[in-house]
Design a protein around this motif. Structure first.
Motif, PDB file in Angstrom:
ATOM      1  N   TRP A 233      -9.531   5.031  -9.734  1.00 38.65           N
ATOM      2  CA  TRP A 233      -8.689   3.839  -9.666  1.00 38.65           C
ATOM      3  C   TRP A 233      -9.407   2.642 -10.290  1.00 38.65           C
TER       4      TRP A 233
ATOM      5  N   PHE B 104       0.679   6.160  -2.882  1.00 33.12           N
ATOM      6  CA  PHE B 104       0.826   5.299  -4.061  1.00 33.12           C
ATOM      7  C   PHE B 104       2.164   5.595  -4.717  1.00 33.12           C
TER       8      PHE B 104
ATOM      9  N   ASP C 262      -1.324   1.217  -6.635  1.00 33.72           N
ATOM     10  CA  ASP C 262      -1.563   1.071  -5.196  1.00 33.72           C
ATOM     11  C   ASP C 262      -2.207  -0.298  -4.948  1.00 33.72           C
TER      12      ASP C 262
ATOM     13  N   GLU D 205       0.816  -1.220   0.000  1.00 33.03           N
ATOM     14  CA  GLU D 205       0.000   0.000   0.000  1.00 33.03           C
ATOM     15  C   GLU D 205       0.848   1.267   0.000  1.00 33.03           C
TER      16      GLU D 205
ATOM     17  N   TRP E  75       0.291   5.211 -12.144  1.00 36.07           N
ATOM     18  CA  TRP E  75       0.164   5.204 -10.688  1.00 36.07           C
ATOM     19  C   TRP E  75      -0.337   3.823 -10.254  1.00 36.07           C
TER      20      TRP E  75
END
Length: 575
Positions: A144, A81, A175, A54, A173
Motif C-alpha cells: 500500500w 478495501f 483504503d 476504512e 484498490w
C-alpha cells in the motif's frame, strides 16, 4: 548598597515549550511516508468527512464513477478495501460525493494499491467549476502506498471524488481515505502553532549576585542581532554598482543566491575562456556585508541552458570539460558558499546522463563533496510543490533520485531544493507534498520563490507563510533579483527601490519572523524574567539600581532544542 567589583550571574534557561497559544482547530497531521507498506495506516482525522473511510461497512457511501465495476474485498488479514475493476477509461473508478465550499482548505489522503505492476493513480475532484487535482502516487501491487495531497475549490457546490489512472489494465484498490476541511482561520492557526513550536524557545533569565542572592528589579533589554532561520533574496551583478540596490538589500537579507553569475554559461561562454570577475566581486560584496551565499549552480541538466560550445561535444570531450568546470569553480569558492546546487533540475532533464551515463549525478556529487566537504549539496527542481500533476519531480521521484545518487557511492550531505515558481498556489497540496518529502529526513529549502501572473502579493504571502511555518523547511530564498529591465517573474521594488506590494509582504514577514525591536523586562523578587524568543543571535543589556556602571552588555544565542537547557553568563561589574 552599591554593587562594586561583584559578579552578576545571569542564568539563561531555554525551553522548547509552547507559549500557551490557543488553537481553535484540530491540529494538522504532518505525518506521511514514501514507503510501500504491507498494511495501510489508519485514515488521518478518522477520515474527516469521508463516509466509511476504512470500508468497514461494505460499500456504504461509495458509488461507481464512469464505467468501472466496484466491489468490496478483504485481505487474508481481514483488512477491507474498495476495488475498481473492468476499467475502460482512465477515470473509471469509485466515487464519493461531498459538498465542498469555496474558501476552505481541504487536506486529502488515501492508501492505494494496484492489481499488477505499478501505475500512477491520481485523486481527482469533479467540482462545479471544473476538475481539481488533489494529488497522485505511483501505486504498486502487493503493498500500500500513501497518497497525500489537498485542494481548494473555486466555487462551492457538490463535488465528486474519484481516482484515475491511464493504465486501464490495472484494478485500483483504496483504503483509509480521508478528506478533512479547515477554515482559513484554522489553517493560519496551524501555521502560528508550528512557528511557535519550531522557530521559538522560552527563555528565563535569572539574575543573581556573586553570593547567589537574587537581584530583583534588574532590567534586561534584549535585541536580536541575527535570526536563525535563513530568509533571503536572489541578487545579480547590478548590486555591485547601484547603492540604492545595495542599501535596500542589506537592510533586509543575510542570505542570497546569485541568479546567473555562477552558471557555466556565464563563467565560460567560450571554450577555454573563463571569467569569474562578476561572481568574485559579488562574493566579496556578500562577505563584506555578512551575507551567506548558496552556490548556484555547477551544472544544469537542461540542454537549453548549456554553454553553446558544450552542446556538440563528444562524450570524451564532455568528460574533460565537466572535470575542468568542476575543478575550477568548486575549489575557487570552497568554504565561501554554504551550499551548492550540484546538477540543477536533474529530475526533469538528463543532458549529462544522456551523454555520460546514468550515474553522472552521483559522480558529480562525489566530486563536489571531495572538493568542498563543508557545503550542503542540493538537488534542485521545480513543480514538486507548485502543482500536483508533474510526474517528473514528485516527492517519490525525489526519493528515487536520492537513492540513485546514494547507490552511486555518494555518502555525503544531501538536501532537497524546491524552486517554488508558482502561478496560483494550491496551499493544501503544497503542505502535503512537503510532508512527504520531510519523511526522508533530508533538509529542505524553498530556493527560488516567486509568483507569475496576477495577485502576486496575496499569493506570495500565502506561499512564504506556508514555507516558514512548515517544521521541515530550513530556509527560503525569494527569486526577485532586481534589474532595471524587470525581474524574472516578480520584483519586490520599483527602479527607485520603493517597495511594490510584494516587497511590503516581505518586509511585513521579516518583522513577524524576528525581533526587530527591543524586548525589555524587569526581574521579579526572585530575580527572574521570562520571555519567548525566535531562534537567533541576541545581545542583552543588564542594568540594576545598585550598579556603579550604568549597564553591562553580553551576547547569547537561542537555538533549536529538544529538551530544556541551561546556560549561564558571568558578568563582571566594575566600580
Amino acid at each position: 548598597m552599591k554593587i562594586e567589583e561583584n559578579t552578576i550571574l545571569l542564568l539563561l534557561l531555554f525551553s522548547p515549550l509552547l507559549s500557551g497559544l490557543v488553537v481553535d482547530a484540530l491540529p494538522y497531521d504532518y505525518s506521511a511516508t514514501l514507503e510501500c507498506l504491507e498494511n495501510p495506516h489508519k485514515p488521518q482525522y478518522s477520515g474527516g468527512i469521508v463516509v466509511n473511510p476504512e470500508l468497514d461497512d461494505g460499500l456504504k457511501g461509495w458509488t461507481v464513477f464512469g464505467d468501472a465495476k466496484i466491489e468490496h474485498r478483504a485481505s487474508k488479514g481481514g483488512n477491507t478495501f474498495v476495488v475498481a475493476r473492468h476499467r475502460h477509461e482512465s477515470h473509471d473508478s469509485f466515487s464519493q460525493k461531498f459538498q465542498l465550499e469555496k474558501g476552505m482548505f481541504y487536506t486529502f489522503s488515501a492508501w492505494l494499491q494496484v492489481s499488477q505492476g505499478n501505475a500512477k493513480v491520481a485523486a481527482m475532484f469533479k467540482t462545479p467549476s471544473g476538475f481539481e487535482h488533489a494529488g497522485w502516487v505511483v501505486a504498486e501491487s502487493g503493498c500500500w502506498s500513501m497518497l497525500k495531497g489537498g485542494l481548494v475549490v473555486n466555487a462551492s457546490g457538490p463535488s465528486h471524488l474519484y481516482f484515475e489512472s491511464n493504465n486501464t489494465l490495472v484494478e485500483i484498490w483504496a483504503d483509509s481515505i480521508s478528506l478533512k476541511p479547515f477554515t482559513e482561520k484554522q489553517w493560519r492557526s496551524h501555521q502560528h502553532q508550528s512557528i511557535d513550536k519550531n522557530r521559538k524557545s522560552s527563555v528565563k533569565l535569572i539574575a543573581m549576585d556573586d553570593k547567589g542572592n537574587p537581584l530583583a528589579n534588574a532590567t534586561f533589554s534584549i535585541k536580536q542581532q541575527r535570526p536563525n532561520f535563513p530568509f533571503g533574496c536572489a541578487m545579480n551583478k547590478n548590486i555591485l554598482t547601484n547603492t540604492g540596490y545595495q542599501n535596500w538589500f542589506m537592510s533586509r537579507f543575510r542570505v542570497t543566491t546569485f541568479g546567473n553569475a555562477m552558471k557555466w554559461y556565464s563563467t565560460e561562454p567560450y571554450r577555454g575562456r573563463e571569467d569569474y570577475s562578476v561572481p568574485d566581486a559579488m562574493l566579496q560584496f556578500a562577505s563584506r556585508n555578512n551575507i551567506r551565499v548558496r552556490g548556484h549552480n555547477i551544472f544544469w541538466d537542461d540542454p537549453e541552458f548549456q554553454p553553446q560550445w558544450v552542446k556538440s561535444l563528444s562524450s570524451n570531450d564532455l568528460w574533460f570539460a565537466v572535470n575542468k568546470r568542476m575543478n575550477s569553480i568548486v575549489p575557487r569558492y570552497a568554504g565561501k558558499v554554504i551550499a551548492w546546487d550540484v546538477v540543477n533540475e536533474n529530475l526533469h532533464f538528463h543532458f549529462f546522463e544522456s551523454k555520460l551515463g546514468p550515474n553522472a549525478s552521483a559522480i558529480f556529487f562525489n566530486d563536489v563533496h571531495r572538493l568542498d566537504p563543508g557545503a550542503m549539496l542540493f538537488l534542485n527542481d521545480y513543480n514538486t510543490i507548485e502543482q500536483g500533476g508533474d510526474v517528473a519531480s514528485s516527492p517519490a521521484r525525489y526519493l528515487q533520485k536520492f537513492l540513485q545518487i546514494r547507490a552511486g557511492g555518494y555518502r555525503g550531505p544531501i538536501a532537497i531544493g524546491l524552486e517554488s515558481h508558482f502561478s496560483t498556489p494550491n496551499i493544501p497540496y503544497m503542505r502535503a507534498a512537503i510532508d512527504k518529502l520531510a519523511s526522508t529526513g533530508l533538509p529542505i529549502w524553498l530556493t527560488e520563490v516567486d509568483i507569475q501572473g496576477p495577485n502576486q502579493a496575496t499569493f506570495l504571502d500565502q506561499v512564504l507563510r506556508e514555507g516558514n511555518s512548515h517544521p521541515s523547511i530550513n530556509g527560503i530564498i525569494v527569486w526577485a533579483a532586481w534589474s532595471p529591465e524587470g525581474c524574472y517573474h516578480m520584483c519586490l521594488t520599483d527602479n527607485n527601490f520603493r517597495n511594490l506590494p510584494t516587497g511590503d509582504v516581505v518586509d511585513r514577514l521579516i518583522r513577524e519572523w524576528s525581533h526587530s525591536g527591543l524586548s525589555a523586562g524587569t526581574t521579579d523578587s526572585n530575580g527572574h524574567f521570562k520571555t519567548r524568543l525566535f531562534h537567533g543571535d541576541y545581545e542583552v543589556t543588564i542594568t540594576h539600581p545598585n550598579m556603579v556602571n550604568s549597564s553591562v552588555t553580553r551576547k547569547f544565542k537561542v537555538a533549536p532544542i529538544k529538551k530544556s537547557q541551561q546556560k549561564s553568563l558571568h558578568v563582571k561589574v566594575s566600580a
